[in-house]
Motif scaffolding. Structure first.
Motif, PDB file in Angstrom:
ATOM      1  N   MET A 286      42.583   6.795  57.715  1.00 40.53           N
ATOM      2  CA  MET A 286      42.786   7.245  56.349  1.00 40.53           C
ATOM      3  C   MET A 286      42.278   8.678  56.184  1.00 40.53           C
ATOM      4  N   ARG A 287      43.034   9.463  55.408  1.00 46.88           N
ATOM      5  CA  ARG A 287      42.635  10.836  55.119  1.00 46.88           C
ATOM      6  C   ARG A 287      42.241  10.946  53.650  1.00 46.88           C
ATOM      7  N   THR A 288      41.136  11.594  53.367  1.00 50.09           N
ATOM      8  CA  THR A 288      40.718  11.822  51.987  1.00 50.09           C
ATOM      9  C   THR A 288      40.325  13.285  51.828  1.00 50.09           C
ATOM     10  N   GLU A 289      40.553  13.783  50.617  1.00 54.69           N
ATOM     11  CA  GLU A 289      40.133  15.152  50.326  1.00 54.69           C
ATOM     12  C   GLU A 289      40.050  15.359  48.820  1.00 54.69           C
ATOM     13  N   ASP A 290      39.179  16.284  48.430  1.00 59.59           N
ATOM     14  CA  ASP A 290      39.122  16.730  47.044  1.00 59.59           C
ATOM     15  C   ASP A 290      40.055  17.917  46.886  1.00 59.59           C
ATOM     16  N   ILE A 291      40.943  17.830  45.911  1.00 57.95           N
ATOM     17  CA  ILE A 291      41.855  18.932  45.615  1.00 57.95           C
ATOM     18  C   ILE A 291      41.662  19.321  44.157  1.00 57.95           C
ATOM     19  N   ALA A 292      42.348  20.351  43.722  1.00 57.36           N
ATOM     20  CA  ALA A 292      42.148  20.856  42.357  1.00 57.36           C
ATOM     21  C   ALA A 292      42.403  19.775  41.310  1.00 57.36           C
ATOM     22  N   GLU A 293      43.361  18.895  41.581  1.00 65.69           N
ATOM     23  CA  GLU A 293      43.740  17.881  40.583  1.00 65.69           C
ATOM     24  C   GLU A 293      42.866  16.635  40.624  1.00 65.69           C
ATOM     25  N   GLY A 294      42.072  16.446  41.674  1.00 70.59           N
ATOM     26  CA  GLY A 294      41.234  15.253  41.760  1.00 70.59           C
ATOM     27  C   GLY A 294      40.948  14.869  43.204  1.00 70.59           C
ATOM     28  N   PHE A 295      40.960  13.572  43.464  1.00 71.79           N
ATOM     29  CA  PHE A 295      40.625  13.027  44.781  1.00 71.79           C
ATOM     30  C   PHE A 295      41.862  12.390  45.376  1.00 71.79           C
ATOM     31  N   LEU A 296      42.217  12.808  46.602  1.00 73.65           N
ATOM     32  CA  LEU A 296      43.432  12.329  47.252  1.00 73.65           C
ATOM     33  C   LEU A 296      43.069  11.458  48.446  1.00 73.65           C
ATOM     34  N   ALA A 297      43.702  10.299  48.538  1.00 68.46           N
ATOM     35  CA  ALA A 297      43.518   9.399  49.678  1.00 68.46           C
ATOM     36  C   ALA A 297      44.886   9.001  50.203  1.00 68.46           C
ATOM     37  N   ALA A 298      45.051   9.038  51.532  1.00 73.65           N
ATOM     38  CA  ALA A 298      46.362   8.764  52.135  1.00 73.65           C
ATOM     39  C   ALA A 298      46.197   8.065  53.471  1.00 73.65           C
ATOM     40  N   PRO A 299      47.162   7.222  53.851  1.00 71.39           N
ATOM     41  CA  PRO A 299      47.165   6.677  55.210  1.00 71.39           C
ATOM     42  C   PRO A 299      47.230   7.800  56.238  1.00 71.39           C
ATOM     43  N   ASP A 300      46.841   7.498  57.451  1.00 72.84           N
ATOM     44  CA  ASP A 300      46.761   8.526  58.496  1.00 72.84           C
ATOM     45  C   ASP A 300      48.117   9.109  58.877  1.00 72.84           C
ATOM     46  N   GLU A 301      49.164   8.282  58.843  1.00 73.69           N
ATOM     47  CA  GLU A 301      50.451   8.734  59.346  1.00 73.69           C
ATOM     48  C   GLU A 301      51.581   8.282  58.435  1.00 73.69           C
ATOM     49  N   GLY A 302      52.713   8.963  58.555  1.00 75.29           N
ATOM     50  CA  GLY A 302      53.930   8.540  57.885  1.00 75.29           C
ATOM     51  C   GLY A 302      54.019   8.977  56.438  1.00 75.29           C
ATOM     52  N   LYS A 303      55.154   8.603  55.818  1.00 77.47           N
ATOM     53  CA  LYS A 303      55.376   8.874  54.397  1.00 77.47           C
ATOM     54  C   LYS A 303      55.260   7.567  53.620  1.00 77.47           C
ATOM     55  N   HIS A 304      54.712   7.669  52.409  1.00 81.04           N
ATOM     56  CA  HIS A 304      54.402   6.469  51.630  1.00 81.04           C
ATOM     57  C   HIS A 304      54.621   6.745  50.148  1.00 81.04           C
ATOM     58  N   PRO A 305      54.863   5.695  49.357  1.00 80.86           N
ATOM     59  CA  PRO A 305      54.924   5.884  47.907  1.00 80.86           C
ATOM     60  C   PRO A 305      53.606   6.432  47.370  1.00 80.86           C
ATOM     61  N   GLY A 306      53.704   7.186  46.270  1.00 81.26           N
ATOM     62  CA  GLY A 306      52.520   7.776  45.659  1.00 81.26           C
ATOM     63  C   GLY A 306      52.092   7.036  44.409  1.00 81.26           C
ATOM     64  N   ILE A 307      50.805   7.056  44.146  1.00 83.12           N
ATOM     65  CA  ILE A 307      50.250   6.503  42.912  1.00 83.12           C
ATOM     66  C   ILE A 307      49.333   7.543  42.282  1.00 83.12           C
ATOM     67  N   GLU A 308      49.612   7.876  41.034  1.00 77.36           N
ATOM     68  CA  GLU A 308      48.715   8.709  40.241  1.00 77.36           C
ATOM     69  C   GLU A 308      47.787   7.765  39.475  1.00 77.36           C
ATOM     70  N   LEU A 309      46.494   7.912  39.678  1.00 74.91           N
ATOM     71  CA  LEU A 309      45.510   6.987  39.121  1.00 74.91           C
ATOM     72  C   LEU A 309      44.643   7.737  38.110  1.00 74.91           C
ATOM     73  N   ILE A 310      44.495   7.157  36.908  1.00 76.28           N
ATOM     74  CA  ILE A 310      43.773   7.832  35.831  1.00 76.28           C
ATOM     75  C   ILE A 310      42.502   7.055  35.489  1.00 76.28           C
ATOM     76  N   HIS A 311      41.397   7.755  35.504  1.00 77.68           N
ATOM     77  CA  HIS A 311      40.094   7.152  35.237  1.00 77.68           C
ATOM     78  C   HIS A 311      39.919   6.776  33.762  1.00 77.68           C
ATOM     79  N   ASP A 312      38.844   6.056  33.488  1.00 83.50           N
ATOM     80  CA  ASP A 312      38.483   5.733  32.109  1.00 83.50           C
ATOM     81  C   ASP A 312      37.723   6.904  31.497  1.00 83.50           C
ATOM     82  N   VAL A 313      37.096   6.674  30.345  1.00 83.21           N
ATOM     83  CA  VAL A 313      36.446   7.751  29.601  1.00 83.21           C
ATOM     84  C   VAL A 313      35.335   8.439  30.390  1.00 83.21           C
ATOM     85  N   TRP A 314      34.744   7.745  31.367  1.00 90.41           N
ATOM     86  CA  TRP A 314      33.587   8.288  32.057  1.00 90.41           C
ATOM     87  C   TRP A 314      33.947   9.274  33.155  1.00 90.41           C
ATOM     88  N   GLY A 315      35.213   9.459  33.420  1.00 90.39           N
ATOM     89  CA  GLY A 315      35.623  10.482  34.365  1.00 90.39           C
ATOM     90  C   GLY A 315      35.815   9.954  35.780  1.00 90.39           C
TER      91      GLY A 315
END
Length: 203
Positions: free
Chosen positions: A1-30
């Motif tokens: 798994m690959r993870t990184e902080d980018i300008a828009e937030g925190f990105l997590a992805a499988p190591d290889e291949g192309k996959h569907p994306g999910i935009e995940l929105i936090h609650d009030v606490w950020g």
């Protein structure tokens, strides 16, 4: 798994291949560690997940209800569109569908997004806030029309993708009547989805 902080937030992805994306929105606490954990769990299941940071920093929130009532929905939806576009263009996603999900405040914004953003394939909102007239978003002084032009219930005729709302029937912040109104609005929009209601469950 690959993870990184980018300008828009925190990105997590499988190591290889192309996959569907999910935009995940936090609650009030950020973007607290819980939402990074959710992103990595979903990535382990085969999705590329962008856990959006709506605030950029770590604001001091003393009154969550007042904080949410003061947020600029127009600006947040613009932020969510940019994040969706960044996720859709990521090499691990490019060409795959992108959906959106969120929790509490984030669930409400996920529902808003499903009614106003372009390029979303599906929405799954967990106990999202839906009304300015009732519940925790109700402002006795009236909502600022520049920041809060319409609530989720008023936006549902513009729903553009299959949408699922998940609620407890004892939710102390989202009245059951509002959940039923959401269910009816999703049905009228005709895009698919509905509401799952858990008996005896709170927020």
């Amino acid at each position: 798994m690959r993870t990184e902080d980018i300008a828009e937030g925190f990105l997590a992805a499988p190591d290889e291949g192309k996959h569907p994306g999910i935009e995940l929105i936090h609650d009030v606490w950020g973007l607290v560690p819980l939402y990074r954990e959710f992103a990595t769990r979903l990535a382990a299941g085969g999705f590329v997940v962008l856990s959006v940071n709506l605030y950029g920093g770590e604001p001091k929130i003393e009154d969550p209800a007042r904080w949410m009532r003061g947020l600029d929905d127009v600006a947040i939806l613009a932020t969510l569109q940019r994040a969706r576009d960044r996720l859709a263009a990521h090499p691990a996603v490019a060409g795959k569908p992108v959906g959106i999900t969120g929790f509490c405040m984030g669930g409400g914004y996920a529902l808003h997004a499903a009614c106003s953003l372009s390029g979303l394939a599906a929405c799954d909102a967990f106990y999202g806030l839906v009304s300015h007239a009732h519940g925790i978003l109700h402002d006795p002084d009236g909502a600022d029309p520049a920041r809060k032009p319409r609530d989720v219930l008023a936006s549902l005729p513009s729903l553009a993708c299959p949408t699922l709302g998940i609620y407890g029937d004892q939710d102390e912040f989202v009245p059951l009547d509002d959940v039923r109104a959401l269910e009816s609005g999703i049905a009228r929009a005709g895009k698919g989805g509905g509401v799952v209601l858990y008996p005896g469950a709170g927020h």
